[in-house]
Design an enzyme around this catalytic site. Structure first.
Site, PDB file in Angstrom:
ATOM      1  CG  HIS A 185      -3.560   4.345  12.446  1.00 56.16           C
ATOM      2  ND1 HIS A 185      -4.784   4.367  11.945  1.00 56.16           N
ATOM      3  CD2 HIS A 185      -2.990   3.314  11.423  1.00 56.16           C
ATOM      4  CE1 HIS A 185      -4.866   3.579  10.820  1.00 56.16           C
ATOM      5  NE2 HIS A 185      -3.743   2.961  10.770  1.00 56.16           N
ATOM      6  CD  GLU A 199      -4.347   3.529   6.764  1.00 59.54           C
ATOM      7  OE1 GLU A 199      -5.264   3.220   7.365  1.00 59.54           O
ATOM      8  OE2 GLU A 199      -3.147   2.931   6.959  1.00 59.54           O
ATOM      9  CG  HIS A 216       0.954   2.254   4.224  1.00 59.17           C
ATOM     10  ND1 HIS A 216      -0.466   2.834   3.645  1.00 59.17           N
ATOM     11  CD2 HIS A 216       0.438   1.408   5.194  1.00 59.17           C
ATOM     12  CE1 HIS A 216      -1.432   1.907   4.198  1.00 59.17           C
ATOM     13  NE2 HIS A 216      -0.824   1.456   5.257  1.00 59.17           N
ATOM     14  CG  ASP A 241      -0.272  -0.644   2.341  1.00 58.30           C
ATOM     15  OD1 ASP A 241       0.978  -0.891   2.598  1.00 58.30           O
ATOM     16  OD2 ASP A 241      -1.099  -1.086   3.304  1.00 58.30           O
ATOM     17  CB  CYS A 262      -0.368   2.851   8.775  1.00 57.32           C
ATOM     18  SG  CYS A 262      -1.205   1.319   9.116  1.00 57.32           S
ATOM     19  CG  HIS A 264       0.213  -3.811   8.279  1.00 56.19           C
ATOM     20  ND1 HIS A 264       0.942  -2.987   9.178  1.00 56.19           N
ATOM     21  CD2 HIS A 264      -0.534  -3.219   7.533  1.00 56.19           C
ATOM     22  CE1 HIS A 264       0.346  -1.727   9.190  1.00 56.19           C
ATOM     23  NE2 HIS A 264      -0.734  -1.705   8.461  1.00 56.19           N
TER      24      HIS A 264
END
Length: 377
Positions: free
Chosen positions: A350, A130, A98, A71, A96, A156
């Site tokens: 976050h 997101e 990415h 992402d 996050c 992730h």
């Protein structure tokens, strides 16, 4: 100094400075394209769609296609890390991870642009994870049709795991999510004459209280689910009864069936509030492509076995998390797996101070070069 030793840490820092909200990742798209088009192009084919980039590394035979997804979007978070390469975009941050995801994907693509396998390898640089379910948008638009992977993989970052730790499980790794938006419309009035008004703070407050009982009285306690309301807005001053109120929130479930049950119960509660308080409730429930991330058994078992055998990986059997991820939509269509990559940050996903340890980047590239080489040969 480490960024001078490893170009993909430098790339991560570059990307960290230019986070952009989903479907507006124009600088990010340009940066990625500049890098990708500078690679050896003998085996590469490229498709662009909106801000997405899909790169196929052609295999010698091409009997199957293995997909790797990253992402590319950021979050509307004001960064407070104090890093010298912090975001230059106000109220936008790669909170996050990415930026880490992208740098790892570029590292892998760099390697495979010069090391052709027997089968095809597709890299999906996906926007809007997101905020707009970019995976679903791409899939539904048919962008992947020509190069649809037979298996799809993704990672992730996980701040709670140490660098070198990788975690996943067969079955549901992440929950499915559904957003809640509710607007309550009644009649405003003077605080001294409540009988002449229709108070939406009271009506909306009852909605808040009642939907909490869905978890305690409609959900199998063995399965579990979450309803969280994150915003509540109403009123202008203390002596005026508010004729409007609005709130937003999220539903998190582990199965599509439970999501449907939860959504139906929220609708029923909203209808009951309309009748009880003689008001109008405009309710929007939007799941989009945020399905549960369900790792398929065959592909995930093979991934776990590989990670357990790799000398630089400390494999962790991960519990199911209520985190949402739109990779679940792609796994609903294609076998594959997602896993956690340890980045050892004291601040979670976050958070405005989330700062992954960068040594996870070259480690991940090295491990995944070997994994994907095995998959395409």
């Amino acid at each position: 100094m480490m960024s001078e030793l490893n170009p993909f840490i430098k790339i991560r820092r570059d990307l960290h400075q230019i986070p952009e909200i989903g479907l507006l990742e124009f600088k990010t798209h340009a940066y990625l394209m500049d890098y990708i088009t500078a690679l050896p192009q003998e085996y590469l084919e490229i498709i662009e769609w909106e801000t997405a980039i899909i790169v196929r590394v052609r295999g010698k035979v091409g009997a199957k296609t293995i997909g790797w997804r990253t992402d590319i979007d950021g979050l509307p978070v004001s960064e407070e890390t104090g890093l010298p390469f912090k975001s230059i975009h106000p109220n936008q941050m790669h909170a996050c991870g990415h930026d880490v995801h992208m740098s790892i994907a570029l590292g892998l693509l760099t390697y495979f642009s010069e090391h052709q396998g027997q089968n095809h390898l597709v890299f999906l640089f996906q926007p809007a994870e997101e905020n707009a379910s970019g995976g679903k948008l791409l899939y539904d638009a048919g962008v992947l049709d020509a190069w649809m992977p037979d298996e799809f993989y993704a990672l992730h970052v996980q701040p709670n795991l140490k660098v070198g730790q990788i975690g996943t499980k067969v079955g549901t790794l992440f929950a499915g999510t559904c957003t809640i938006q509710a607007k309550f419309s009644g009649k405003s009035g003077h605080a001294a004459y409540p009988h002449e008004a229709n108070d939406m703070i009271v009506a909306a407050s009852q909605f808040v209280n009642q939907i909490q009982t869905i978890i305690s009285r409609n959900v199998d306690p063995i399965e579990g689910a979450v309803i969280t309301l994150g915003t509540f807005h109403a009123g202008t001053t203390g002596n005026i009864i508010s004729g409007e109120a609005s709130l937003t929130g999220t539903i998190r479930t582990l199965t599509p069936e439970m999501s449907r049950l939860m959504q139906e119960r929220v609708r029923q509660v909203a209808h009951g509030i309309e009748q009880s308080y003689q008001c109008q409730v405009e309710l929007i429930l939007e799941q989009g492509g945020y399905y549960p991330v369900v790792n398929t058994e065959k592909e995930t078992t093979a991934l776990i076995d590989f990670m357990k055998d790799h000398s630089k990986v400390d494999f962790i059997s991960s519990p199911t998390a209520m985190t949402g991820e739109d990779f679940g939509y792609l796994l609903d269509k294609t076998p594959g797996a997602m896993f956690w990559l340890g980045v050892d940050s004291p601040y979670g996903l976050h958070h405005s101070m989330m700062s992954p340890k960068e040594e996870a980047i070259p480690l991940a590239i090295e491990v995944l070069e070997a994994f994907l080489t095995m998959k395409i040969n």
